[in-house]
Design a protein around this motif. Structure first.
Motif, PDB file in Angstrom:
ATOM      1  N   ALA A  37      12.205 114.356   2.900  1.00  0.00           N
ATOM      2  CA  ALA A  37      13.212 113.401   3.669  1.00  0.00           C
ATOM      3  C   ALA A  37      14.246 112.473   2.866  1.00  0.00           C
ATOM      4  CB  ALA A  37      12.614 112.477   4.844  1.00  0.00           C
ATOM      5  N   GLY A  38      13.189 112.288   1.075  1.00  0.00           N
ATOM      6  CA  GLY A  38      14.310 111.550   0.235  1.00  0.00           C
ATOM      7  C   GLY A  38      16.179 112.594  -0.111  1.00  0.00           C
ATOM      8  N   ILE A  39      15.223 114.415  -0.369  1.00  0.00           N
ATOM      9  CA  ILE A  39      16.262 115.199  -1.014  1.00  0.00           C
ATOM     10  C   ILE A  39      17.813 115.186   0.238  1.00  0.00           C
ATOM     11  CG2 ILE A  39      16.705 117.588  -0.517  1.00  0.00           C
ATOM     12  CD1 ILE A  39      14.925 116.211  -3.666  1.00  0.00           C
ATOM     13  N   TYR A  40      16.707 114.809   2.281  1.00  0.00           N
ATOM     14  CA  TYR A  40      17.959 115.650   2.541  1.00  0.00           C
ATOM     15  C   TYR A  40      18.991 113.794   2.535  1.00  0.00           C
ATOM     16  CZ  TYR A  40      15.361 118.562   4.520  1.00  0.00           C
ATOM     17  OH  TYR A  40      14.037 119.917   4.914  1.00  0.00           O
ATOM     18  N   ALA A  46      25.150 111.785  -1.338  1.00  0.00           N
ATOM     19  CA  ALA A  46      26.145 112.751  -1.736  1.00  0.00           C
ATOM     20  C   ALA A  46      27.613 113.518  -1.037  1.00  0.00           C
ATOM     21  CB  ALA A  46      26.346 114.306  -3.111  1.00  0.00           C
ATOM     22  N   ILE A  47      27.330 114.381  -0.290  1.00  0.00           N
ATOM     23  CA  ILE A  47      28.615 114.384   0.673  1.00  0.00           C
ATOM     24  C   ILE A  47      29.431 113.189   0.822  1.00  0.00           C
ATOM     25  CG2 ILE A  47      29.053 115.227   3.556  1.00  0.00           C
ATOM     26  CD1 ILE A  47      27.956 117.315   0.735  1.00  0.00           C
ATOM     27  N   ALA A  48      28.773 112.667   1.385  1.00  0.00           N
ATOM     28  CA  ALA A  48      29.707 111.321   1.750  1.00  0.00           C
ATOM     29  C   ALA A  48      30.717 110.404   0.243  1.00  0.00           C
ATOM     30  CB  ALA A  48      28.915 109.499   2.130  1.00  0.00           C
ATOM     31  N   GLY A 115      21.922 109.310   5.449  1.00  0.00           N
ATOM     32  CA  GLY A 115      22.293 108.591   3.822  1.00  0.00           C
ATOM     33  C   GLY A 115      24.145 108.537   4.163  1.00  0.00           C
ATOM     34  N   PHE A 116      24.355 109.567   4.831  1.00  0.00           N
ATOM     35  CA  PHE A 116      26.038 109.869   5.040  1.00  0.00           C
ATOM     36  C   PHE A 116      26.595 108.312   5.262  1.00  0.00           C
ATOM     37  CE2 PHE A 116      29.442 110.528   6.958  1.00  0.00           C
ATOM     38  CZ  PHE A 116      30.645 110.872   5.657  1.00  0.00           C
ATOM     39  N   ILE A 117      26.073 107.921   6.621  1.00  0.00           N
ATOM     40  CA  ILE A 117      26.148 106.569   6.840  1.00  0.00           C
ATOM     41  C   ILE A 117      25.986 105.053   6.412  1.00  0.00           C
ATOM     42  CG2 ILE A 117      26.040 104.907   9.027  1.00  0.00           C
ATOM     43  CD1 ILE A 117      25.581 107.081  10.584  1.00  0.00           C
ATOM     44  N   LEU A 118      25.040 105.214   5.707  1.00  0.00           N
ATOM     45  CA  LEU A 118      24.512 103.957   4.801  1.00  0.00           C
ATOM     46  C   LEU A 118      25.150 103.644   3.544  1.00  0.00           C
ATOM     47  CD1 LEU A 118      22.680 102.040   4.534  1.00  0.00           C
ATOM     48  CD2 LEU A 118      21.391 103.383   2.703  1.00  0.00           C
ATOM     49  N   PHE A 151      35.284 114.593 -11.600  1.00  0.00           N
ATOM     50  CA  PHE A 151      34.184 114.542 -10.384  1.00  0.00           C
ATOM     51  C   PHE A 151      32.818 114.976 -10.387  1.00  0.00           C
ATOM     52  CE2 PHE A 151      37.980 111.868  -9.894  1.00  0.00           C
ATOM     53  CZ  PHE A 151      37.784 110.427  -9.425  1.00  0.00           C
ATOM     54  N   THR A 152      33.263 116.650 -10.412  1.00  0.00           N
ATOM     55  CA  THR A 152      32.032 117.440 -10.380  1.00  0.00           C
ATOM     56  C   THR A 152      30.555 116.890 -11.321  1.00  0.00           C
ATOM     57  OG1 THR A 152      33.762 119.458  -9.871  1.00  0.00           O
ATOM     58  CG2 THR A 152      31.218 119.904 -11.140  1.00  0.00           C
ATOM     59  N   GLY A 153      31.270 116.608 -12.352  1.00  0.00           N
ATOM     60  CA  GLY A 153      30.193 116.034 -12.953  1.00  0.00           C
ATOM     61  C   GLY A 153      29.763 114.668 -12.888  1.00  0.00           C
ATOM     62  N   ILE A 154      30.128 113.759 -12.297  1.00  0.00           N
ATOM     63  CA  ILE A 154      29.553 112.554 -11.329  1.00  0.00           C
ATOM     64  C   ILE A 154      29.482 113.102 -10.653  1.00  0.00           C
ATOM     65  CG2 ILE A 154      30.801 110.700  -9.334  1.00  0.00           C
ATOM     66  CD1 ILE A 154      32.832 109.854 -11.184  1.00  0.00           C
ATOM     67  N   ILE A 155      29.330 114.046  -8.991  1.00  0.00           N
ATOM     68  CA  ILE A 155      28.528 114.127  -8.509  1.00  0.00           C
ATOM     69  C   ILE A 155      27.479 115.239  -8.496  1.00  0.00           C
ATOM     70  CG2 ILE A 155      28.545 115.634  -6.280  1.00  0.00           C
ATOM     71  CD1 ILE A 155      30.343 113.123  -5.912  1.00  0.00           C
ATOM     72  N   ALA A 156      27.457 116.093  -9.271  1.00  0.00           N
ATOM     73  CA  ALA A 156      25.954 116.777  -9.810  1.00  0.00           C
ATOM     74  C   ALA A 156      25.441 116.062 -10.474  1.00  0.00           C
ATOM     75  CB  ALA A 156      26.205 117.265 -11.172  1.00  0.00           C
TER      76      ALA A 156
END
Length: 208
Positions: A37-40, A46-48, A115-118, A151-156
């Motif tokens: 659940a935490g991973i999801y 991350a997608i948000a 996660g996306f909405i929050l 930004f790839t570095g940030i998201i990773a």
């Protein structure tokens, strides 16, 4: 290019340790619902962030050849990061609540959406990405390839740190004390304030 990656990782770490609602919700959800659940939820966060980055990139590019708008965007970006830093310095510590672990099977879409909405409905996240995007385009003056790497570095970095939070959620609950949270808040706050000063400097230098 190494410096671009380093800056991306640095900003990713700053965002990862920002002690906002997403930080605590991720750990809390991992403790209650379990590892998957935490991973999801981390993937949804991350997608948000990625969606906001694309939105801010095209917003900034739209006005990049307008000197007046560029100046005001630089000043506004510096102000946003400055306020975020001050809020981090003033933020009060909270303690994670003790709750029972729920071992029921996690629903991917539900946890991802959480996660996306929050993350997505938090206006400070949008403003933060506007400030960072303005910083890299107006102050650092990165080209398109460097922006992608940054930004790839940030998201990773965010994904790695969020996955680590999920894996260590039970230990983090014991580690997160008011004193340690205050120290982390102050470190993040000072770093963001320094970045805001740099953006102010380049905005006014460009204006002059």
């Amino acid at each position: 290019m190494i410096s671009v990656i380093t800056n991306g990782v640095l900003f990713g770490l700053l965002l990862a340790v920002m002690l906002g609602p997403v930080f605590f919700a991720l750990i809390q959800n991992s403790i209650i619902k379990g590892f998957k659940a935490g991973i999801y939820m981390a993937l949804g966060i991350a997608i948000a962030d990625t969606a906001y980055i694309f939105l801010m990139y095209f917003s900034v590019k739209l006005f990049e050849n307008n000197d007046v708008v560029s100046f005001w965007m630089g000043a506004a970006g510096g102000f946003i990061i400055l306020i975020t830093g001050i809020m981090s310095l003033r933020k009060k510590s909270v303690k994670l609540e003790e709750q029972q672990v729920n071992t029921q099977r996690s629903n991917f879409f539900k946890q991802f959406a959480k996660g996306f909405i929050l993350n997505g409905i938090n206006p400070f996240v949008l403003l933060y990405w506007l400030g960072v995007m303005t910083l890299v385009t107006k102050s650092y003056q990165y080209d398109q390839a460097e922006i992608i790497v940054f930004f790839t570095g940030i998201i990773a970095t965010l994904l790695i740190t969020d996955f680590s939070k999920v894996a260590l959620s039970h230990r983090l609950r014991a580690w997160v004390t008011p004193r340690k949270l205050n120290i982390m808040n102050k470190i993040v706050g000072v770093a963001l304030i320094l970045f805001s000063f740099r953006l102010f400097y380049h905005a006014f230098e460009h204006y002059n």
